[in-house]
Design a protein around this motif. Structure first.
Motif, short mmCIF file in Angstrom:
data_model
loop_
_atom_site.label_atom_id
_atom_site.label_comp_id
_atom_site.label_asym_id
_atom_site.label_seq_id
_atom_site.Cartn_x
_atom_site.Cartn_y
_atom_site.Cartn_z
N ALA A 1 9.88 -15.30 -6.60
CA ALA A 1 9.78 -15.74 -8.16
C ALA A 1 8.41 -16.76 -8.09
O ALA A 1 8.14 -16.47 -9.45
N ASP A 2 8.22 -17.32 -7.33
CA ASP A 2 6.84 -18.08 -7.43
C ASP A 2 5.97 -17.08 -7.77
O ASP A 2 5.07 -17.44 -8.44
N LEU A 3 5.70 -16.06 -6.86
CA LEU A 3 4.39 -15.13 -7.28
C LEU A 3 4.62 -14.31 -8.40
O LEU A 3 3.77 -14.23 -9.08
N SER A 4 5.83 -14.34 -9.03
CA SER A 4 5.88 -13.44 -10.31
C SER A 4 5.18 -14.72 -11.33
O SER A 4 5.03 -14.18 -12.49
N ARG A 5 5.59 -15.98 -11.22
CA ARG A 5 5.26 -16.98 -12.23
C ARG A 5 3.95 -17.49 -12.11
O ARG A 5 3.48 -17.88 -13.02
N ASP A 6 3.69 -17.90 -10.74
CA ASP A 6 2.54 -18.70 -10.57
C ASP A 6 1.19 -18.25 -11.21
O ASP A 6 0.43 -19.38 -11.76
N PRO A 7 0.82 -17.16 -11.19
CA PRO A 7 -0.63 -16.86 -11.51
C PRO A 7 -0.80 -17.09 -12.93
O PRO A 7 -1.75 -17.75 -13.15
N ALA A 8 -0.04 -16.77 -13.89
CA ALA A 8 -0.07 -17.04 -15.12
C ALA A 8 -0.28 -18.53 -15.51
O ALA A 8 -0.97 -19.03 -16.34
N ARG A 9 0.69 -19.12 -14.79
CA ARG A 9 0.97 -20.62 -15.14
C ARG A 9 -0.31 -21.23 -14.75
O ARG A 9 -0.55 -22.23 -15.24
N ARG B 1 -10.27 -19.73 -5.59
CA ARG B 1 -10.27 -19.33 -4.17
C ARG B 1 -8.96 -19.93 -3.52
O ARG B 1 -8.44 -19.34 -2.53
N TYR B 2 -8.74 -21.11 -3.58
CA TYR B 2 -7.77 -21.76 -3.24
C TYR B 2 -6.14 -21.29 -3.47
O TYR B 2 -5.41 -20.68 -2.66
N ARG B 3 -6.05 -21.17 -4.96
CA ARG B 3 -4.87 -20.80 -5.45
C ARG B 3 -4.59 -19.19 -5.12
O ARG B 3 -3.55 -18.72 -4.81
N ALA B 4 -5.61 -18.15 -5.43
CA ALA B 4 -5.47 -16.79 -5.27
C ALA B 4 -5.17 -16.45 -4.16
O ALA B 4 -4.58 -15.56 -3.78
N ALA B 5 -5.80 -17.07 -3.16
CA ALA B 5 -5.53 -16.86 -1.51
C ALA B 5 -4.06 -17.01 -1.32
O ALA B 5 -3.44 -16.31 -0.46
N GLN B 6 -3.39 -17.98 -1.81
CA GLN B 6 -1.90 -18.20 -2.00
C GLN B 6 -1.19 -17.05 -2.30
O GLN B 6 0.03 -16.46 -1.47
N TRP B 7 -1.52 -16.40 -3.35
CA TRP B 7 -0.71 -15.31 -3.77
C TRP B 7 -0.76 -14.32 -2.77
O TRP B 7 0.29 -13.28 -2.59
N LEU B 8 -2.05 -13.88 -2.41
CA LEU B 8 -2.25 -12.86 -1.30
C LEU B 8 -1.27 -13.09 -0.11
O LEU B 8 -0.62 -12.13 0.59
N ASN B 9 -1.22 -14.26 0.59
CA ASN B 9 -0.48 -14.76 1.45
C ASN B 9 0.94 -14.50 1.37
O ASN B 9 1.78 -14.07 1.98
N ILE B 10 1.43 -14.96 0.22
CA ILE B 10 2.84 -14.62 -0.28
C ILE B 10 3.17 -13.33 -0.17
O ILE B 10 4.04 -12.75 0.13
N ARG B 11 2.31 -12.58 -1.03
CA ARG B 11 2.81 -10.98 -1.22
C ARG B 11 2.66 -10.51 0.37
O ARG B 11 3.59 -9.53 0.51
N ARG B 12 1.76 -10.46 1.17
CA ARG B 12 1.86 -9.86 2.44
C ARG B 12 2.86 -10.52 3.24
O ARG B 12 3.64 -9.58 4.02
N TRP B 13 3.41 -11.68 3.06
CA TRP B 13 4.76 -12.24 3.88
C TRP B 13 5.80 -11.53 3.22
O TRP B 13 6.73 -11.04 4.05
#
Length: 248
Positions: A221-229, A194-206
Motif C-alpha cells: 500500500a505504501d509503494l502504491s501511494r508514496d511516490p505521488a504523495r 535520491r533518498y526517497r526514490a531508493a526507498q521505493w526500489l528497496n520496498i519493491r525488491r523486498w
C-alpha cells in the motif's frame, strides 16, 4: 531495543538515512575544517557513514550510538571496509540518554532530534558531551514554504504545522537557545529524490522476495501511494539541512 522492521526494509540500501548525498556529507566535513584527532560523538548514527568517511578523509576519531542492530552492524562493516576500525567505534544502544565519558570536540545528531524530544532537548543532550568551544551538529527538517493546509502537513510527516519551522525561523530558534549558526549544508530536491526514490526500489525488491510476509500488505500500500504523495507534497514543501552551532 531496535528499529521497526519496516524502517530497515525501506532503507536497506541506504548508507545515509537522511536526504543527503555522499557529496553533501563530504562538503560538510570540508566546510567544518576537521583536523586529525578531532573527537566526535554521533548520536543516532545509523549506518555510520558520517563517522567512517570523515575518519577516512580527515582522520577524526569517534563513537556512534544507534538503536538499530542492523545499522550498527553495517556501520562496523563500513569501518572495516574503509580501514578505520582503529579510529571509530559503534555502540548498539539508546542514544537518547547517552553522554560521552570524556568531552568531545564535535557532538552530532543528524536527523533524529526525537531522541531529545525536539531541537531544544537534543541540543541540551549533545551539550553535555561537548567541550567548551566545541561544535554541535543538528540535522533537522524545515518548511521550504508555508504549508497551505492540514493535508500537506500530514503528508510531510508532521502532526501540526508547528512541528517544523521555515528556515529563517529555525535559524532564529538556534539563536534563542543561545547558539550561533556557524555553518550549514542543505539538502536539495535531487538529494531528496535520491533518498526517497531508493526507498521505493528497496520496498519493491523486498515485496518480490517476500510476498507472503505479514508486512507485505502494508508495504504494498505504501509503494502504491508514496511516490505521488512525495512529488505532490514532500518534495515541494519539506526542506532538510545540517546546521553547525557554537554556544555563545
Amino acid at each position: 531495543m531496535d528499529l521497526p522492521r519496516e524502517f530497515t526494509i525501506r532503507e536497506s540500501s541506504h548508507r545515509i538515512h537522511n536526504p543527503f548525498t555522499g557529496e553533501q556529507l563530504a562538503a560538510l566535513g570540508q566546510a567544518l575544517h576537521l583536523t586529525p584527532g578531532t573527537r566526535v560523538l554521533d548520536l543516532a548514527s545509523g549506518s555510520g557513514e558520517m563517522l567512517c568517511t570523515w575518519a577516512h578523509a580527515h582522520r577524526i576519531v569517534g563513537t556512534g550510538v544507534d538503536i538499530s542492530t542492523e545499522f550498527t552492524a553495517r556501520a562496523r562493516a563500513r569501518a572495516a571496509g574503509l580501514g578505520v576500525t582503529d579510529q571509530v567505534a559503534f555502540v548498539h544502544g539508546d542514544a537518547s540518554g547517552h553522554v560521552a565519558d570524556e568531552p568531545v570536540d564535535l557532538a552530532a545528531c543528524i536527523g533524529a532530534t526525537w531522541i531529545g524530544d525536539g531541537v531544544a532537548g537534543t541540543i541540551d543532550l549533545l551539550r553535555r558531551s561537548l567541550r567548551p568551544g566545541g561544535l554541535l551538529l543538528i540535522g533537522e527538517p524545515y518548511w521550504r514554504q508555508e504549508p497551505p493546509d492540514r493535508q500537506t502537513v500530514e503528508a510531510c510527516h508532521a502532526g501540526t504545522k508547528e512541528d517544523f519551522r521555515l528556515l529563517p525561523e529555525l535559524i532564529e530558534r538556534f539563536g534563542e537557545l543561545g547558539y550561533d549558526l556557524v555553518e550549514m549544508v542543505l539538502a536539495d530536491q535531487n538529494s531528496w529524490d535520491r533518498y526517497r526514490a531508493a526507498q521505493w526500489l528497496n520496498i519493491r525488491r523486498w515485496l518480490d522476495r517476500n510476498p507472503d510476509d505479514e508486512l507485505a500488505p502494508e508495504l504494498r500500500a505504501d509503494l502504491s501511494r508514496d511516490p505521488a504523495r512525495y512529488a505532490r507534497y514532500e518534495r515541494e514543501y519539506l526542506g532538510w539541512g545540517v546546521f553547525a552551532l557554537m554556544e555563545r
